[in-house]
Design a protein around this motif. Structure first.
Motif, mmCIF file in Angstrom:
data_model
loop_
_atom_site.group_PDB
_atom_site.id
_atom_site.type_symbol
_atom_site.label_atom_id
_atom_site.label_comp_id
_atom_site.label_asym_id
_atom_site.label_seq_id
_atom_site.Cartn_x
_atom_site.Cartn_y
_atom_site.Cartn_z
ATOM 1 N N GLN A 199 0.831 -1.208 0.000
ATOM 2 C CA GLN A 199 0.000 0.000 0.000
ATOM 3 C C GLN A 199 0.865 1.259 0.000
ATOM 4 O O GLN A 199 0.375 2.363 -0.238
ATOM 5 N N TYR A 200 2.166 1.078 0.263
ATOM 6 C CA TYR A 200 3.085 2.218 0.261
ATOM 7 C C TYR A 200 4.040 2.191 -0.941
ATOM 8 O O TYR A 200 4.288 3.229 -1.551
ATOM 9 N N GLY A 214 1.661 10.575 -5.014
ATOM 10 C CA GLY A 214 0.755 9.846 -4.141
ATOM 11 C C GLY A 214 1.202 8.411 -3.952
ATOM 12 O O GLY A 214 2.140 7.925 -4.600
ATOM 13 N N LEU A 215 0.548 7.736 -3.029
ATOM 14 C CA LEU A 215 0.856 6.344 -2.727
ATOM 15 C C LEU A 215 -0.073 5.415 -3.503
ATOM 16 O O LEU A 215 -1.217 5.774 -3.781
ATOM 17 N N ASP A 272 3.364 6.087 6.071
ATOM 18 C CA ASP A 272 2.082 5.884 6.754
ATOM 19 C C ASP A 272 1.537 7.214 7.273
ATOM 20 O O ASP A 272 0.326 7.473 7.185
ATOM 21 N N GLN A 275 0.037 9.022 4.380
ATOM 22 C CA GLN A 275 -1.260 8.459 4.022
ATOM 23 C C GLN A 275 -2.353 8.913 4.981
ATOM 24 O O GLN A 275 -3.487 9.169 4.573
ATOM 25 N N ARG A 276 -2.004 9.062 6.240
ATOM 26 C CA ARG A 276 -2.984 9.488 7.246
ATOM 27 C C ARG A 276 -3.035 11.012 7.388
ATOM 28 O O ARG A 276 -3.689 11.516 8.291
ATOM 29 N N ARG A 277 -2.283 11.717 6.504
ATOM 30 C CA ARG A 277 -2.273 13.170 6.470
ATOM 31 C C ARG A 277 -1.745 13.802 7.752
ATOM 32 O O ARG A 277 -2.104 14.931 8.107
#
Length: 286
Positions: A199-200, A214-215, A272, A275-277
């Protein structure tokens, strides 16, 4: 006997220039047999004998050490350039010769894997047949980043050994130190990026266009820059294996931890956070 696990990743790139021939001319070439048509284990044996002074004695040198070094140089600079098969087999011989020396230079607490991928173009049945499209595939494909560093180390050591036998006044320089202070840890981390969850980071990006911001990030477009304190992850507009040069942008900067694997874990944590901003693109993670 050659196996993929024994030979590991392929050596530096060699892509012959395709030529346009008539079908009659192509068929006539296919019927011609040469040393490249021999089984690979026989080619390996032939090239290996060129390094054996007892099996292939010479009257040109009286110093056995000088002869040993000059034979290695001939394998490195001369025989590898004969054709695609010779390049691959000769490179595998050189890697086996210098692997122990290479690993002895790895810094304490650092890890190394010069052959991170179980891939070998020596398994390709079309190897050496320039009339088949498959043979034009670059042997650079599938090579790990640290494999490229290992190949550079071999080039440096072969050159140093030759200069040493030519003159006792020769100095080694700082090329080997630079490899293990900067290139090896960077390449190792770049290979270890593929251990980060998909996912990364994914292996590659199958599009002629630059990858989007983006990821997940394609590992084929990623590079690492290390400072004594920080590790910076960059996204490039073109694959690093490509000869094309483009732009790059900082994805995330993380504080280094003692081991290379620890730094990779920090990079995963930074992605991570993106991704979680919790961290912006191009931000720093303490």
């Amino acid at each position: 006997m050659y196996t993929s696990s024994a030979l590991s990743a392929p050596p530096p790139p060699y892509v012959p220039t395709p030529t346009y021939r008539s079908s009659h001319h192509a068929n006539s070439i296919k019927r011609k047999k040469g040393i490249s048509a021999l089984p690979l284990h026989l080619i390996h044996r032939i090239l290996h004998l060129t390094l054996d002074q007892r099996a292939t004695p010479s009257n040109f040198w009286s110093d056995s050490e000088e002869e040993r070094v000059r034979r290695i140089w001939a394998l490195f600079r001369g025989l590898r350039g004969v054709n695609r098969v010779f390049w691959l087999v000769a490179t595998s011989i050189l890697r086996a010769m210098y692997l122990e020396s290479y690993l002895s230079h790895i810094k304490p607490d650092y890890s190394s894997d010069p052959f991170p991928y179980e891939s070998s173009h020596l398994d390709d049945p079309s190897l050496g047949d320039a009339t088949l499209d498959a043979s034009f595939r670059s042997v650079y494909e599938g090579r790990g980043r640290e494999t490229a560093v290992f190949d550079r180390y071999i080039a440096v050591k072969v050159g140093q050994e030759l200069r040493t036998v030519e003159s006792s006044l020769s100095e080694e320089g700082e090329a080997v130190d630079d490899i293990f202070k900067r290139l090896q840890p960077t390449a190792r981390i770049e290979d270890l990026l593929l251990t980060i969850p998909s996912q990364y980071i994914i292996p590659s990006f199958s599009s002629p266009n630059p990858p989007p911001r983006g990821l997940p990030l394609p590992q084929s477009h990623l590079s690492i820059t290390l400072t004594p304190t920080w590790a910076q992850l960059y996204l490039h507009s073109h694959p690093l294996s490509s000869s094309r040069r483009g732009s790059r942008e900082l994805v995330v900067e993380v504080r280094r931890i003692g081991t290379l694997e620890g730094t990779v874990k920090r990079i995963e944590d930074g992605l991570d956070d993106i991704q979680r901003r919790l961290v912006s693109w191009g931000g720093r993670v303490q």
